[in-house]
Motif scaffolding. Sequence first.
Motif, PDB file in Angstrom:
ATOM      1  N   TYR A   7       0.800  -1.224   0.000  1.00  0.00           N
ATOM      2  CA  TYR A   7       0.000   0.000   0.000  1.00  0.00           C
ATOM      3  C   TYR A   7       0.832   1.273   0.000  1.00  0.00           C
ATOM      4  N   ASP A   8       1.963   1.248  -0.701  1.00  0.00           N
ATOM      5  CA  ASP A   8       2.670   2.500  -0.949  1.00  0.00           C
ATOM      6  C   ASP A   8       1.847   3.271  -1.971  1.00  0.00           C
ATOM      7  N   GLU A   9       1.873   4.609  -1.865  1.00  0.00           N
ATOM      8  CA  GLU A   9       0.975   5.428  -2.674  1.00  0.00           C
ATOM      9  C   GLU A   9       1.711   6.533  -3.413  1.00  0.00           C
ATOM     10  N   ASN A  11       0.371  10.202  -4.617  1.00  0.00           N
ATOM     11  CA  ASN A  11      -0.765  11.098  -4.439  1.00  0.00           C
ATOM     12  C   ASN A  11      -0.550  12.414  -5.169  1.00  0.00           C
ATOM     13  N   GLN A  25      -6.283   2.911   3.370  1.00  0.00           N
ATOM     14  CA  GLN A  25      -5.156   2.631   2.484  1.00  0.00           C
ATOM     15  C   GLN A  25      -5.659   1.893   1.261  1.00  0.00           C
ATOM     16  N   PRO A  36      -5.451   7.612  -3.418  1.00  0.00           N
ATOM     17  CA  PRO A  36      -4.202   7.819  -4.160  1.00  0.00           C
ATOM     18  C   PRO A  36      -4.432   7.753  -5.665  1.00  0.00           C
ATOM     19  N   HIS A  39      -1.523   2.960  -6.239  1.00  0.00           N
ATOM     20  CA  HIS A  39      -0.895   2.365  -5.062  1.00  0.00           C
ATOM     21  C   HIS A  39      -0.336   0.994  -5.426  1.00  0.00           C
TER      22      HIS A  39
END
Length: 127
Positions: A7-9, A11, A25, A36, A39
């Motif tokens: 769940y890195d985003e 934005n 998330q 986002p 992700h």
Amino acid sequence: SGVLSGYDELNLIEKGANYGWPVIQGDETREGMENPVIHSGSSTTWAPSGSAYFGGSIFFAGLRGETLYEYKIDENRLEEHFSKEFGRLRAVSAGADGSLYILTNNTDGRGDPKSGDDKIIRINIIH
């Protein structure tokens, strides 16, 4: 990153907006919170570290992902470059010479150092 997961985003930051972390998330939604642009999903961790805008794309380095990621803004598409080729990538920068530069980060005790690490690598990008 989410706890023990991805769940890195990426934005689009706007003044006063709430991006939800850690309340939401991934694709989760909640009134008053922004989702986002893109992700990594629950099973992938980019561990992004450093980014640069270049040629209509956002490039970002991946520590755990060991990849140079390129988000093509107009196409709403993520591409991966040099996956696992150079190890952990700490930074990416657009040079005045029209090239991108990436910095490896393998000698900090969490990477798999090779002879000559760490290094700065010049990349010629053709768009």
